[in-house]
Design a protein around this motif. Structure first.
Motif, mmCIF file in Angstrom:
data_model
loop_
_atom_site.group_PDB
_atom_site.id
_atom_site.type_symbol
_atom_site.label_atom_id
_atom_site.label_comp_id
_atom_site.label_asym_id
_atom_site.label_seq_id
_atom_site.Cartn_x
_atom_site.Cartn_y
_atom_site.Cartn_z
ATOM 1 N N VAL A 1 10.837 8.270 -11.551
ATOM 2 C CA VAL A 1 11.693 9.005 -10.642
ATOM 3 C C VAL A 1 12.189 8.008 -9.592
ATOM 4 C CG1 VAL A 1 11.847 10.870 -8.942
ATOM 5 C CG2 VAL A 1 10.414 11.146 -10.976
ATOM 6 N N VAL A 2 13.508 7.899 -9.471
ATOM 7 C CA VAL A 2 14.114 6.990 -8.495
ATOM 8 C C VAL A 2 14.807 7.820 -7.432
ATOM 9 C CG1 VAL A 2 15.691 5.060 -8.126
ATOM 10 C CG2 VAL A 2 14.497 5.291 -10.320
ATOM 11 N N LEU A 3 14.439 7.601 -6.189
ATOM 12 C CA LEU A 3 15.035 8.325 -5.077
ATOM 13 C C LEU A 3 16.086 7.446 -4.413
ATOM 14 C CD1 LEU A 3 11.736 9.819 -3.743
ATOM 15 C CD2 LEU A 3 13.465 10.959 -5.108
ATOM 16 N N VAL A 4 17.230 8.062 -4.149
ATOM 17 C CA VAL A 4 18.369 7.351 -3.590
ATOM 18 C C VAL A 4 18.880 8.141 -2.392
ATOM 19 C CG1 VAL A 4 20.722 6.563 -4.068
ATOM 20 C CG2 VAL A 4 19.017 6.525 -5.884
ATOM 21 N N CYS A 5 19.285 7.428 -1.357
ATOM 22 C CA CYS A 5 19.987 8.044 -0.235
ATOM 23 C C CYS A 5 21.093 7.084 0.176
ATOM 24 C CB CYS A 5 19.030 8.371 0.919
ATOM 25 S SG CYS A 5 18.215 6.940 1.634
ATOM 26 N N ALA B 1 9.620 9.418 -1.209
ATOM 27 C CA ALA B 1 8.811 8.733 -2.224
ATOM 28 C C ALA B 1 7.323 8.839 -1.902
ATOM 29 C CB ALA B 1 9.233 7.268 -2.328
ATOM 30 N N LYS B 2 6.987 8.724 -0.643
ATOM 31 C CA LYS B 2 5.583 8.860 -0.233
ATOM 32 C C LYS B 2 5.054 10.250 -0.574
ATOM 33 C CE LYS B 2 5.807 5.557 3.549
ATOM 34 N NZ LYS B 2 5.803 5.367 4.993
ATOM 35 N N ARG B 3 5.889 11.265 -0.377
ATOM 36 C CA ARG B 3 5.475 12.635 -0.698
ATOM 37 C C ARG B 3 5.207 12.799 -2.189
ATOM 38 N NH1 ARG B 3 9.840 16.453 1.691
ATOM 39 N NH2 ARG B 3 8.516 18.034 0.736
ATOM 40 N N LEU B 4 6.070 12.200 -3.019
ATOM 41 C CA LEU B 4 5.871 12.299 -4.471
ATOM 42 C C LEU B 4 4.604 11.584 -4.904
ATOM 43 C CD1 LEU B 4 9.426 11.904 -6.036
ATOM 44 C CD2 LEU B 4 8.155 13.989 -5.534
ATOM 45 N N LEU C 1 0.800 -1.228 0.000
ATOM 46 C CA LEU C 1 0.000 0.000 0.000
ATOM 47 C C LEU C 1 0.835 1.282 0.000
ATOM 48 C CD1 LEU C 1 -2.803 -1.010 2.528
ATOM 49 C CD2 LEU C 1 -2.886 -1.035 0.027
ATOM 50 N N ARG C 2 2.144 1.196 0.096
ATOM 51 C CA ARG C 2 2.956 2.409 0.209
ATOM 52 C C ARG C 2 2.999 3.229 -1.073
ATOM 53 N NH1 ARG C 2 8.675 -0.667 0.904
ATOM 54 N NH2 ARG C 2 8.836 -1.369 -1.247
ATOM 55 N N GLY C 3 2.715 2.632 -2.202
ATOM 56 C CA GLY C 3 2.592 3.404 -3.435
ATOM 57 C C GLY C 3 3.834 3.487 -4.296
ATOM 58 N N TYR C 4 4.966 3.125 -3.788
ATOM 59 C CA TYR C 4 6.191 3.144 -4.584
ATOM 60 C C TYR C 4 6.825 1.760 -4.531
ATOM 61 C CZ TYR C 4 8.594 3.627 -0.092
ATOM 62 O OH TYR C 4 9.039 3.442 1.185
ATOM 63 N N LYS C 5 7.736 1.536 -5.454
ATOM 64 C CA LYS C 5 8.383 0.238 -5.536
ATOM 65 C C LYS C 5 9.850 0.362 -5.175
ATOM 66 C CE LYS C 5 9.379 -3.611 -8.533
ATOM 67 N NZ LYS C 5 9.784 -4.027 -9.821
ATOM 68 N N SER D 1 16.162 18.626 2.970
ATOM 69 C CA SER D 1 15.488 19.816 3.485
ATOM 70 C C SER D 1 14.871 20.675 2.384
ATOM 71 C CB SER D 1 16.459 20.661 4.310
ATOM 72 O OG SER D 1 17.561 21.061 3.502
ATOM 73 N N SER D 2 15.394 20.595 1.166
ATOM 74 C CA SER D 2 14.837 21.397 0.064
ATOM 75 C C SER D 2 14.079 20.534 -0.945
ATOM 76 C CB SER D 2 15.961 22.165 -0.643
ATOM 77 O OG SER D 2 16.881 21.270 -1.232
ATOM 78 N N PHE D 3 13.954 19.233 -0.662
ATOM 79 C CA PHE D 3 13.265 18.332 -1.582
ATOM 80 C C PHE D 3 11.759 18.398 -1.379
ATOM 81 C CE2 PHE D 3 11.296 14.302 -2.646
ATOM 82 C CZ PHE D 3 11.736 14.133 -3.943
ATOM 83 N N GLY D 4 11.045 18.341 -2.482
ATOM 84 C CA GLY D 4 9.590 18.285 -2.431
ATOM 85 C C GLY D 4 9.049 18.107 -3.832
#
Length: 147
Positions: A101-105, A115-118, A39-43, A84-87
């Protein structure tokens, strides 16, 4: 083994009761975790899947690491944005709502929240590198240094 035999085992001694309760708790935890993942919405992607997505669909890779960590090593082609500036309204993401869009940390933890915000903002194809840059390195894939 039928239900009556299982119930008899579970109630036979305090140790069996503890084992039975532990099994039920573990089963509930596993089911909850899997439902939450669905249910989180991203893979979550493995490093090889990320490479394929970049090569086949021109995915935008956004690295949420601190500047100095990004400079020490990042995935080729990734763009650095501080958490802090991501959105969803960040200039880098303008026009990317239908693009992968792939998010990496560094470890994969920070990217999940982003990812949840996107997804909430309507982005269609959102991914996270499972395990972050650490997983990328464990897969013996190269990192680029500098900006």
């Amino acid at each position: 083994m039928n239900f009556e035999e299982i119930l008899a085992f579970a109630t036979r001694s305090p140790f069996n009761q503890i084992l039975s309760l532990a099994l039920v708790a573990l089963t509930v935890a596993i089911v909850y975790t899997e439902i939450a993942r669905l249910l989180r919405g991203y893979k979550a992607l493995r490093p090889a899947e990320l490479t394929h997505l970049v090569n086949s669909e021109n995915a935008l890779v956004v690295d949420l690491s601190a500047n100095n960590d990004f400079e020490k090593g990042h995935i080729a082609g990734s763009r650095n944005v501080l958490p802090s500036s991501f959105g969803p309204d960040h200039k880098l993401l303008a026009g990317a709502k239908s693009q992968p869009v792939v998010l990496v940390c560094r470890t994969g933890q920070t990217a999940g929240g982003a990812a949840k915000r996107l997804k909430k903002a309507g982005f269609e194809k959102v991914y996270v590198l499972d395990g972050g840059v650490a997983a990328w390195q464990q897969a013996d894939l190269p990192l680029v240094k500098g900006r």
